[in-house]
Design a protein around this motif. Structure first.
Motif, PDB file in Angstrom:
ATOM      1  N   THR A  61     -42.943  12.087  -7.234  1.00 15.66           N
ATOM      2  CA  THR A  61     -42.017  11.120  -7.820  1.00 15.66           C
ATOM      3  C   THR A  61     -40.694  11.363  -7.665  1.00 15.66           C
ATOM      4  N   PHE A  62     -39.997  10.286  -7.901  1.00 18.54           N
ATOM      5  CA  PHE A  62     -38.361  10.714  -8.045  1.00 18.54           C
ATOM      6  C   PHE A  62     -37.657   9.788  -8.984  1.00 18.54           C
ATOM      7  N   SER A  63     -36.452   9.970  -9.302  1.00 14.51           N
ATOM      8  CA  SER A  63     -35.963   9.142 -10.518  1.00 14.51           C
ATOM      9  C   SER A  63     -34.433   9.133 -10.485  1.00 14.51           C
ATOM     10  N   VAL A  64     -33.774   8.194 -11.294  1.00 14.30           N
ATOM     11  CA  VAL A  64     -32.635   8.155 -11.287  1.00 14.30           C
ATOM     12  C   VAL A  64     -32.208   7.957 -12.754  1.00 14.30           C
ATOM     13  N   HIS A  65     -30.750   8.472 -13.378  1.00 19.11           N
ATOM     14  CA  HIS A  65     -30.422   8.331 -14.610  1.00 19.11           C
ATOM     15  C   HIS A  65     -31.391   8.998 -15.538  1.00 19.11           C
ATOM     16  N   GLY A  66     -31.531  10.372 -15.302  1.00 20.25           N
ATOM     17  CA  GLY A  66     -32.405  11.246 -16.258  1.00 20.25           C
ATOM     18  C   GLY A  66     -33.789  10.704 -16.542  1.00 20.25           C
ATOM     19  N   GLY A  67     -34.437   9.910 -15.675  1.00 18.16           N
ATOM     20  CA  GLY A  67     -35.602   9.753 -15.702  1.00 18.16           C
ATOM     21  C   GLY A  67     -35.725   8.043 -16.478  1.00 18.16           C
ATOM     22  N   ALA A  68     -34.531   7.234 -16.426  1.00 21.95           N
ATOM     23  CA  ALA A  68     -34.628   6.084 -16.788  1.00 21.95           C
ATOM     24  C   ALA A  68     -35.351   5.204 -16.190  1.00 21.95           C
ATOM     25  N   LEU A  69     -35.353   5.496 -15.038  1.00 23.00           N
ATOM     26  CA  LEU A  69     -36.132   4.541 -13.681  1.00 23.00           C
ATOM     27  C   LEU A  69     -36.932   5.770 -12.820  1.00 23.00           C
ATOM     28  N   VAL A  70     -38.227   5.720 -12.901  1.00 20.74           N
ATOM     29  CA  VAL A  70     -39.103   6.527 -12.279  1.00 20.74           C
ATOM     30  C   VAL A  70     -39.900   5.761 -11.109  1.00 20.74           C
ATOM     31  N   HIS A  71     -39.782   6.495  -9.934  1.00 25.12           N
ATOM     32  CA  HIS A  71     -40.681   5.694  -8.719  1.00 25.12           C
ATOM     33  C   HIS A  71     -41.755   6.674  -8.328  1.00 25.12           C
ATOM     34  N   SER A  72     -42.812   6.001  -8.307  1.00 23.04           N
ATOM     35  CA  SER A  72     -44.140   6.771  -7.751  1.00 23.04           C
ATOM     36  C   SER A  72     -44.001   7.389  -6.467  1.00 23.04           C
ATOM     37  N   PRO A  73     -44.759   7.971  -5.980  1.00 26.59           N
ATOM     38  CA  PRO A  73     -44.704   8.696  -4.490  1.00 26.59           C
ATOM     39  C   PRO A  73     -44.854   7.558  -3.725  1.00 26.59           C
ATOM     40  N   ASP A  74     -44.045   7.841  -2.555  1.00 31.30           N
ATOM     41  CA  ASP A  74     -44.077   6.850  -1.560  1.00 31.30           C
ATOM     42  C   ASP A  74     -45.068   6.573  -0.921  1.00 31.30           C
ATOM     43  N   ALA A  75     -45.699   5.292  -0.672  1.00 32.58           N
ATOM     44  CA  ALA A  75     -46.979   5.152  -0.180  1.00 32.58           C
ATOM     45  C   ALA A  75     -46.577   4.472   1.326  1.00 32.58           C
ATOM     46  N   THR A  76     -47.129   4.970   2.254  1.00 26.85           N
ATOM     47  CA  THR A  76     -46.795   4.512   3.683  1.00 26.85           C
ATOM     48  C   THR A  76     -47.715   3.693   4.203  1.00 26.85           C
ATOM     49  N   ASP A  77     -48.798   3.114   3.586  1.00 24.33           N
ATOM     50  CA  ASP A  77     -49.801   2.494   3.902  1.00 24.33           C
ATOM     51  C   ASP A  77     -50.519   1.519   2.550  1.00 24.33           C
ATOM     52  N   GLY A  78     -51.118   0.484   2.730  1.00 26.77           N
ATOM     53  CA  GLY A  78     -51.604  -0.146   1.423  1.00 26.77           C
ATOM     54  C   GLY A  78     -53.382   0.428   1.531  1.00 26.77           C
TER      55      GLY A  78
END
Length: 213
Positions: free
Chosen positions: A89-106
């Motif tokens: 995962t990755f985030s901005v603003h100290g974890g205020a917004l967190v993104h899942s692992p990047d999915a390269t397919d569905g």
């Protein structure tokens, strides 16, 4: 002269004193969920922007929650500003917004990508309000694919109680586009809310980003 309204104390002798209580509201939370079927690569992006009346504007790379902004090395060159966590995962603003692992397919079961948002962890701007535009885009742009060619591409936005604020089929409603701003999270002193937008794009993410800078 206005007569002051009458008001009585409605407590009687012997009434129990009111019990202490705490507010159990931890603040609004939002979750953006993206799912699709097949081998297409679709990405969720979120921007922490400030809107002073002239639209949402981003001024720093640290405000861009995007897989394109993750620290990585491409052809020997370091790029990106966001560190990748051990769980991908990755985030901005100290974890205020967190993104899942990047999915390269569905091909995964359930959601393929998600973004969680905790607005109360964001510092209020000196002027204006915080606006968080939410964008979904096919990668790579220019591949000849559009949402019409992607099976069951869908975005859902939920609040902390699991109530759906948005549930939209990208494949059906935005089939002609390669990118869509589904809406924005508005963060104001009075609270946070989701506002639907529904604007399609047929250019790359940097050009979309140009609308917000």
């Amino acid at each position: 002269m206005t007569t002051p309204s009458l008001k009585l104390n409605l407590t009687k002798p012997g009434d129990a004193a009111p019990k202490l209580s705490l507010s159990l509201d931890k603040g609004e939370r939002f979750r953006v969920r993206l799912a699709w079927d097949g081998d297409t690569d679709i990405d969720l992006h979120a921007l922490v922007a400030v809107n002073t009346g002239g639209g949402a504007k981003v001024s720093d790379f640290g405000d861009i929650l995007s897989t394109y902004n993750v620290q990585r090395t491409i052809r020997g060159q370091a790029t990106g500003t966001l560190p990748l966590n051990a769980d991908k995962t990755f985030s901005v603003h100290g974890g205020a917004l967190v993104h899942s692992p990047d999915a390269t397919d569905g091909l995964a079961a359930g959601d393929d990508e998600w973004v969680s948002i905790q607005p109360d962890r964001l510092a209020p701007p000196a002027a204006g309000v915080i606006e968080i535009p939410l964008v979904a885009m096919i990668h790579p742009q220019g591949s000849g694919r559009s949402f019409r060619t992607v099976k069951n591409a869908r975005v859902v936005v939920e609040n902390a109680l699991g109530k759906e604020l948005l549930n939209v089929s990208l494949s059906d409603q935005f089939g002609e586009f390669v990118g869509v701003q589904m809406g924005s999270i508005m963060v104001e002193a009075s609270g946070s809310s989701f506002v639907g937008v529904g604007v399609g794009f047929n250019n790359d993410f940097n050009q979309v980003l140009g609308h917000f800078s």
